[in-house]
Design an enzyme around this catalytic site. Structure first.
Site, mmCIF file in Angstrom:
data_model
loop_
_atom_site.group_PDB
_atom_site.id
_atom_site.type_symbol
_atom_site.label_atom_id
_atom_site.label_comp_id
_atom_site.label_asym_id
_atom_site.label_seq_id
_atom_site.Cartn_x
_atom_site.Cartn_y
_atom_site.Cartn_z
ATOM 1 N N VAL A 66 60.584 56.961 50.378
ATOM 2 C CA VAL A 66 62.024 57.046 50.167
ATOM 3 C C VAL A 66 62.642 58.155 51.015
ATOM 4 O O VAL A 66 63.822 58.115 51.338
ATOM 5 C CB VAL A 66 62.341 57.249 48.668
ATOM 6 N N LYS A 101 61.095 61.870 51.030
ATOM 7 C CA LYS A 101 60.865 63.228 50.519
ATOM 8 C C LYS A 101 60.623 64.229 51.643
ATOM 9 O O LYS A 101 61.146 65.349 51.614
ATOM 10 C CB LYS A 101 59.688 63.248 49.542
ATOM 11 N N LYS A 149 53.233 71.733 49.519
ATOM 12 C CA LYS A 149 52.940 70.352 49.130
ATOM 13 C C LYS A 149 51.614 70.386 48.381
ATOM 14 O O LYS A 149 50.549 70.385 49.010
ATOM 15 C CB LYS A 149 52.878 69.424 50.342
ATOM 16 N N THR A 166 47.974 62.732 50.003
ATOM 17 C CA THR A 166 46.959 61.694 50.147
ATOM 18 C C THR A 166 47.121 61.004 51.499
ATOM 19 O O THR A 166 48.108 61.209 52.201
ATOM 20 C CB THR A 166 47.058 60.664 49.007
ATOM 21 N N GLY A 175 56.783 66.708 46.341
ATOM 22 C CA GLY A 175 55.903 65.974 45.451
ATOM 23 C C GLY A 175 55.211 64.808 46.141
ATOM 24 O O GLY A 175 55.328 64.599 47.347
ATOM 25 N N ALA A 176 54.479 64.040 45.347
ATOM 26 C CA ALA A 176 53.766 62.858 45.845
ATOM 27 C C ALA A 176 54.326 61.635 45.127
ATOM 28 O O ALA A 176 54.293 61.572 43.894
ATOM 29 C CB ALA A 176 52.271 62.991 45.589
#
Length: 211
Positions: free
Chosen positions: A22, A24, A46, A50, A123-124
């Site tokens: 999106v 980030k 961070k 992944t 974030g993830a």
């Protein structure tokens, strides 16, 4: 603490989104630049990335930018991205047998905050992406006690995802702002999505307008 526009010194901002892909990392770069322009010494964190093959792509790009904006933020990539996993999946799946230590992440956040005025934390995935079986990204935000920046896409279907994400943040009493990343379905956004946002929200902010 000293107020400056919407933010204050010694504050962390947790960048999350309604889903993955999106924006980030883009939002992190925009806020790093904007806050630096406003006179803040910025930092970046961070906790988990992944899909890492050799180096964390997002973390490395943001560390390079942060060092340009704040030369005092002289840390190694492994320090700002302490958990790196090869599988491009939710941290709970990607970590396999690795134990993610939340207390360690809180300690690392506090250490990084000493190097800057405002720490941008990326974030993830979205808010309900699992880190452990019963611990999600939204729980990490609560542990960090961070103000949250929610990024929403402009594509068809984003209204539902935006409202669900905002409801989750409100239910956890998490202070947040939200911004639309206008990059998908741009030609139809004004007709398909914007009318509801105008009627429902008192204020609409676009990520693209920050800089």
């Amino acid at each position: 603490m000293i107020k400056k526009k919407n933010y204050v010194l010694n504050q962390s901002l947790f960048i999350t989104a309604t889903n993955t892909n999106v924006g980030k990392t883009y939002a992190s770069s925009v806020l790093l630049k904007k806050l630096s322009q406003e006179g803040f010494k910025v930092g970046y964190f961070k906790p988990i990335e992944t899909g890492v093959v050799e180096l964390p792509v997002d973390g490395s790009a943001m560390l390079e930018l942060t060092k340009k904006l704040n030369p005092d933020f002289n840390v190694h990539i492994d320090f700002i991205v302490p958990y790196q996993f090869k599988l491009p999946a939710a941290p709970y799946v990607a970590k396999k047998d690795t134990i993610i230590d939340i207390e360690f992440l809180v300690k690392r956040k506090n250490e990084l905050e000493e190097l800057c005025d405002i720490l941008i934390i990326e974030g993830a995935g979205g808010l309900m992406v699992p880190i452990m079986k019963d611990f999600f990204v939204i729980d990490l935000i609560k542990e960090f006690e961070s103000k949250t920046i929610l990024i929403s896409p402009s594509k068809l279907g984003s209204i539902n995802d935006t409202l669900l994400s905002q409801e989750a943040l409100k239910n956890r009493n998490i202070d947040f702002e939200w911004y639309i990343n206008l990059f998908e379905d741009k030609d139809s956004f004004d007709e398909v999505t914007l009318p509801f946002y105008k009627d429902y929200f008192d204020e609409i902010n676009f990520l693209n307008d920050i800089l």
